[in-house]
Scaffold this active site. Structure first.
Site, PDB file in Angstrom:
ATOM      1  CE  LYS A  37      14.292 -20.556   4.094  1.00 40.71           C
ATOM      2  NZ  LYS A  37      15.097 -21.690   4.551  1.00 40.71           N
ATOM      3  NE  ARG A 129      17.940 -27.726   7.472  1.00 42.15           N
ATOM      4  CZ  ARG A 129      18.067 -26.544   6.884  1.00 42.15           C
ATOM      5  NH1 ARG A 129      18.319 -25.456   7.605  1.00 42.15           N
ATOM      6  NH2 ARG A 129      17.963 -26.434   5.576  1.00 42.15           N
ATOM      7  CG  HIS A 156      20.121 -26.743   2.299  1.00 39.41           C
ATOM      8  ND1 HIS A 156      19.567 -25.747   1.537  1.00 39.41           N
ATOM      9  CD2 HIS A 156      20.762 -26.127   3.321  1.00 39.41           C
ATOM     10  CE1 HIS A 156      19.854 -24.564   2.073  1.00 39.41           C
ATOM     11  NE2 HIS A 156      20.593 -24.774   3.163  1.00 39.41           N
ATOM     12  NE  ARG A 212      16.481 -25.361  -2.149  1.00 40.99           N
ATOM     13  CZ  ARG A 212      17.318 -26.393  -2.161  1.00 40.99           C
ATOM     14  NH1 ARG A 212      17.228 -27.317  -3.101  1.00 40.99           N
ATOM     15  NH2 ARG A 212      18.235 -26.525  -1.228  1.00 40.99           N
ATOM     16  CE1 TYR A 255      12.507   1.625  30.239  1.00 39.54           C
ATOM     17  CE2 TYR A 255      12.793   1.229  27.875  1.00 39.54           C
ATOM     18  CZ  TYR A 255      11.972   1.341  28.989  1.00 39.54           C
ATOM     19  OH  TYR A 255      10.605   1.162  28.866  1.00 39.54           O
ATOM     20  CB  CYS A 302      12.377   1.721  23.589  1.00 38.81           C
ATOM     21  SG  CYS A 302      13.236   3.064  24.443  1.00 38.81           S
ATOM     22  CG  ASP A 304       6.534  -0.459  21.792  1.00 37.96           C
ATOM     23  OD1 ASP A 304       6.305  -1.548  21.245  1.00 37.96           O
ATOM     24  OD2 ASP A 304       6.344  -0.253  23.008  1.00 37.96           O
TER      25      ASP A 304
END
Length: 360
Positions: A37, A129, A156, A212, A255, A302, A304
């Site tokens: 997942k 849950r 779980h 799992r 920054y 930053c 990017d």
């Protein structure tokens, strides 16, 4: 479209992944229902699934959303796909048509399944849950069995990765009581409860057909459980140097002017930022590997990009900087710098980061 190179890549080590799978299956004494997942915990759904599906210790692959299940089924890897969280009613039929195993937690859900579906009874033993409460779960399982749809049952564990395992033992006791109340099925019921913490803490669990392990598969374990198995981090994260320039003594970088040059400094700008998943809160702590040395990231990370002091190093535009790997600086270090955990850093890697399987 022109051939435009990626600015960042996650290189997946297939040897490490296979070794982790083998070690975890051996400790669990069971086949693995491998969680892939969240884009295989950030490692790349298709890349990880193809390697895992070829491993003899893997029974099937587990996901959290119907879209993940459909994408995985489309790969046609010859392994069962199990959806761990409930689909919407309109999604049940199409998912069953794809052969996806479906979670069921109520009699109405059991009655709504098409006759060709295969179901795994979801039991809530204390996570609070998802799933049927233990006092209700046996009735759901009996209804699934009456319809010939019951393939598996699972729960779980909420605290299996903690030193105190008393609640995990209580969850397992509750789950065992539900299993004992279920009717016989034509084939052995595929029972599963142990996540990565459960596999490491308990080893083989009596009566469990599958395990799992999630984050442990990708090379990470809670501090008190490290060393039980020779798990190896599977991913190396790299990004290219896109620019080189000098910041002169007294100038600031990035920054807010958090970092000021005490001397003339050669600065490499690297194409990785918090939009790609590198934590902004690692500002002031982060280091990357360039020119054979781990060097500090300068100033604020930053969206990017981030900037690195490469003074005195032979670095060129286009070189790959390593942001984490299997040694020296790992995801665990980066998560600590960012005030978070490995799960969040890994699953936060964005789609601008190319996933690549390393050499065999």
């Amino acid at each position: 479209m022109p051939d435009l190179s990626a600015r960042a890549r996650a290189v997946i080590n297939p040897h490490a992944l296979r070794a982790n799978l083998g070690a975890l299956a051996g400790r669990a004494g069971a086949a693995l229902l491998l969680p892939v997942k969240a884009n295989a915990y950030g490692h790349g759904l298709e890349e990880v699934a193809r390697v895992a599906a070829a491993h003899p210790g893997v029974w099937g692959l587990a996901v959290a959303t119907p879209r993940e299940a459909a994408a995985l089924a489309a790969l046609n890897l010859g392994r069962p796909v199990v959806l761990l969280t409930p689909p919407m009613p309109h999604e049940v039929g199409p998912l069953a048509d794809l052969g996806v195993r479906l979670p069921v937690a109520s009699v109405p859900e059991a009655d709504a399944l098409p006759p060709h579906a295969r179901a795994h009874l979801k039991v809530d033993t204390g996570m609070n849950r998802l799933g049927a409460r233990p006092e209700d779960a046996a009735a759901v399982g009996r209804r699934l069995a009456e319809r010939g749809l019951l393939e598996g049952a699972y729960t779980h564990l909420a605290t299996a990765d903690e030193p105190d395992l008393s609640f995990a033992h209580e969850q397992l006791r509750r789950f065992a009581a539900v299993l004992a109340a279920l009717p016989p099925t034509p084939t052995p019921l595929l029972t599963h409860a142990a996540n990565g913490g459960g596999v490491l803490s308990f080893g083989a669990l009596p009566g469990m057909a599958l395990a799992r392990p999630g984050l442990a598969t990708y090379g990470f374990a809670p501090p008190h459980l490290r060393g039980l198995l020779p798990l190896r981090p599977v991913m190396t994260l790299q990004a290219r140097v896109t620019h080189l320039h000098t910041a002169y003594a007294g100038e600031t970088v990035s920054y807010s002017g958090l970092w000021r040059a005490a001397r003339d400094t050669l600065v490499a700008t690297v194409g990785m930022g918090y939009a790609d998943g590198y934590p902004r809160n690692a500002t002031g702590h982060a280091q990357v590997l360039l020119g054979g040395q781990w060097r500090p990231v300068l100033g604020r990370i930053c969206m990017d990009q981030l900037m690195v002091d490469v003074t005195g190093l032979a670095v060129r535009v286009g070189d790959w900087a390593t942001l984490w790997g299997p040694a020296d600086v790992t995801v665990t270090d980066v998560a600590a710098w960012g005030g978070t955990v490995e799960y969040e850093v890994l699953t936060g890697l964005g789609d601008r980061v190319e996933r690549v399987v390393g050499a065999e």
